[in-house]
Design an enzyme around this catalytic site. Structure first.
Site, PDB file in Angstrom:
ATOM      1  CB  VAL A 274      -0.942  -0.008   1.217  1.00 29.32           C
ATOM      2  CG1 VAL A 274      -1.790   1.258   1.256  1.00 29.32           C
ATOM      3  CG2 VAL A 274      -1.828  -1.249   1.192  1.00 29.32           C
ATOM      4  N   PRO A 275       1.157   1.804  -1.182  1.00 27.54           N
ATOM      5  CG  PRO A 275       0.955   2.575  -3.378  1.00 27.54           C
ATOM      6  CD  PRO A 275       0.330   1.642  -2.385  1.00 27.54           C
ATOM      7  CB  CYS A 276       2.438   5.362   2.616  1.00 30.05           C
ATOM      8  SG  CYS A 276       3.626   4.216   3.323  1.00 30.05           S
ATOM      9  CG  HIS A 277       6.653   4.361  -1.807  1.00 27.31           C
ATOM     10  ND1 HIS A 277       5.971   3.194  -1.527  1.00 27.31           N
ATOM     11  CD2 HIS A 277       6.871   4.369  -3.146  1.00 27.31           C
ATOM     12  CE1 HIS A 277       5.793   2.527  -2.650  1.00 27.31           C
ATOM     13  NE2 HIS A 277       6.331   3.213  -3.653  1.00 27.31           N
ATOM     14  NE  ARG A 278       3.503   3.780  -6.211  1.00 30.04           N
ATOM     15  CZ  ARG A 278       2.853   2.700  -6.598  1.00 30.04           C
ATOM     16  NH1 ARG A 278       1.532   2.725  -6.700  1.00 30.04           N
ATOM     17  NH2 ARG A 278       3.512   1.601  -6.922  1.00 30.04           N
TER      18      ARG A 278
END
Length: 165
Positions: free
Chosen positions: A125-129
């Protein structure tokens, strides 16, 4: 819940699955979690799939995770933010303010940051984006160097796919 430790370019990651799907990713090794290389048989099938997808992601071969997720915590707002994270295309970013507006509260950029920090399944779940205003790299539970590495990986793969490099 079963854990395994995966070696990655951003260091060790621990991934957990339950009877529904992936329920956790942690930076570093979780105490007692075996290395992914020791998984065998069908008992670790869900865990093996999670490990395989993470490895493919880090190899630049996978741009969309297909794993079932098992998220049992979080407020309604946090779940909305986490859901929106999964809709940010690979290789792209959104700002905290943009995500706040999408989930219905233009003044909630800081709350989006808190939700990102509470994301139980980072990377998948790409919170880095999610980045700060103007594309500034701010806030990441795994540390800004890891956030940069993840965004650089995705940018490199996106460029290679677009230009055949």
């Amino acid at each position: 819940m079963r854990w395994a430790v995966v070696e990655s370019p951003i260091g060790e990651l621990s991934v957990a699955v339950d009877e529904v799907g992936v329920c956790g990713v942690r930076f570093g090794a979780v105490d007692g979690a075996p290395p992914a290389s020791s998984l065998a048989g069908t008992a670790g099938m869900g865990l093996s799939r999670a490990v395989a997808e993470l490895r493919s992601y880090f190899a630049g071969e996978l741009v969309d995770f297909t794993l079932p997720l098992s998220v049992r915590q979080g407020s309604e707002f946090e779940r909305a933010v986490w859901g929106e994270m999964t809709r940010i295309p690979y290789g792209e970013t959104r700002t905290y303010g943009q995500v706040a507006a999408i989930v219905g509260d233009v003044s909630a950029a800081r709350a989006v940051g808190v939700a990102c920090n509470r994301n139980p399944i980072p990377v998948i779940v790409p919170c880095h984006r999610i980045v700060g205003a103007g594309g500034k790299l701010v806030g990441f539970g795994g540390g800004l160097p890891r956030k940069r590495q993840l965004l650089e990986l995705e940018a490199r793969v996106t460029f290679q796919q677009a230009w055949g490099g």
